[in-house]
Design a protein around this motif. Structure first.
Motif, short mmCIF file in Angstrom:
data_model
loop_
_atom_site.label_atom_id
_atom_site.label_comp_id
_atom_site.label_asym_id
_atom_site.label_seq_id
_atom_site.Cartn_x
_atom_site.Cartn_y
_atom_site.Cartn_z
N ASP A 144 -60.03 105.77 -65.46
CA ASP A 144 -59.17 106.60 -64.84
C ASP A 144 -57.73 106.69 -65.34
O ASP A 144 -57.47 105.37 -65.73
N ARG B 166 -59.23 109.12 -68.84
CA ARG B 166 -59.68 110.50 -68.11
C ARG B 166 -58.33 111.00 -67.59
O ARG B 166 -57.50 110.50 -66.76
N PRO B 167 -58.03 112.41 -67.88
CA PRO B 167 -56.82 113.34 -67.18
C PRO B 167 -56.87 113.02 -65.77
O PRO B 167 -57.86 112.96 -65.14
N HIS B 168 -55.79 113.27 -65.25
CA HIS B 168 -55.19 112.93 -63.72
C HIS B 168 -55.15 114.53 -63.21
O HIS B 168 -54.54 115.18 -64.02
N PRO B 169 -55.46 114.82 -62.27
CA PRO B 169 -55.32 116.37 -61.66
C PRO B 169 -53.76 116.66 -61.31
O PRO B 169 -53.49 117.77 -61.68
N GLU B 170 -53.08 115.67 -61.32
CA GLU B 170 -51.43 115.98 -60.94
C GLU B 170 -50.56 115.17 -61.91
O GLU B 170 -49.44 115.64 -62.16
N ARG C 122 -49.09 113.29 -65.10
CA ARG C 122 -49.21 113.37 -66.70
C ARG C 122 -48.28 112.17 -67.30
O ARG C 122 -47.56 111.62 -66.37
#
Length: 315
Positions: free
Chosen positions: A153, A212-216, A218
């Motif tokens: 994550d 993995r990208p984070h939803p909020e 960057r």
């Protein structure tokens, strides 16, 4: 019919010493028994190219081979004689056999194993870590490195984590993901690759990290970027709002008259890479209008606009 040594190495008869050396290195890398275990054809091929190089890399042996004085095995095709006068009245001649195929091709001479840098070949085959080393009984092989991929994550990459990698054979590897690891970074676990031959070290396990990208959040370098939605009244009147950071929530003061797109810096709330400077968190506010504009709000702004119209800087 005996094979031509030049054809075995894949070079012309006008090839230079460097071209012969380069051809042998290339052939040896491809045919070496340690990278073709159980392949009898490769082993036989390796013997042939080694024998060809032993002759063609030695200037004297190569001259003798080109002149037809020795064959592809280095054996003399015909005896070479030199006349030596004997003492006393000459009634004939005494002959002794010349050096022929001996001499320069002996142990330690040009063209021998000691003359050619086999370590260069093994470095190419097994990697710069010294895949092969010479010991008292021949060559000992370092174990091969094994490559794996681990998906983590975004916050685990920022804060670090303890992870377990399950291997194809069912085994496991436990590793510590350090703070600030980046996408594509490779972690090395010393000695966790395949075992080496007796007396040599094991290979390493190389773990490539996939974040993995984070939803909020960057990430840019060591800074963490976040877009923060605020209401129209918070933008006009100001206030204190909660902001999420990788290490928890903090309070951010919004000044009166804050425009959408303004960025605030939270010092030290970014990435903390091992041995590097700590980054910041950059919070950019976005004014979000209410889903419904009621009559009171419309009337207020209608009256306000008549008295307080302004230029927002549109081009």
């Amino acid at each position: 019919m005996a094979e031509d040594l030049y054809e075995i190495l894949g070079v012309s008869r006008r090839a230079t010493e460097d071209e012969i050396r380069s051809a042998f290195r290339k052939q040896a890398k491809a045919s070496h028994p340690d990278v073709n275990q159980g392949n009898a054809a490769a082993a036989e091929r390796f013997k042939k190219i080694t024998a060809a190089n032993d002759i063609l890399s030695d200037p004297e042996k190569r001259r003798q081979y080109d002149a037809g004085e020795i064959d592809a095995k280095g054996d003399p095709r015909r005896p070479q004689w030199s006349q030596q006068p004997t003492g006393g009245p000459r009634r004939g001649a005494q002959y002794t056999r010349g050096a022929g195929a001996g001499g320069a091709g002996g142990p330690g001479g040009p063209g021998s194993f000691d003359d050619f840098s086999f370590s260069d070949i093994f470095s190419d085959v097994f990697g710069s870590g010294g895949g092969m080393r010479r010991d008292g009984h021949g060559f000992a092989t370092r174990g091969q490195d094994l490559r794996y991929s681990l998906e983590i994550d975004f916050l685990e990459a920022v804060l670090g984590a303890k992870k377990r990698v399950t291997l194809p054979d069912g085994g496991v590897l436990d590793l510590t993901v350090p703070e600030g690891v980046t996408d594509g970074q490779v972690l090395r676990l010393k000695g966790k690759g395949t075992p080496g031959s007796p007396g040599s070290e094991a290979g390493d396990a190389l773990i490539e990290i996939k974040v993995r990208p984070h939803p909020e959040f960057r990430r840019e370098g060591e800074d963490i970027l976040l877009d923060l939605p605020i209401t129209i009244d918070e933008a006009v009147l100001g206030g204190r709002v909660e902001v999420q950071t990788p290490s928890g929530r903090v309070q951010l003061t919004i000044p009166k008259g804050t425009s959408s797109g303004k960025t605030f810096r939270l010092k030290g709330k970014g990435v903390r890479p091992k041995g590097g400077a700590v980054g910041d968190q950059l919070v950019t506010v976005r004014i979000v209008m209410p889903t419904e504009i009621d009559d009171s709000l419309s009337y207020f702004f209608s009256e306000w606009r008549q008295k307080h119209s302004y230029d927002p800087g549109r081009k």
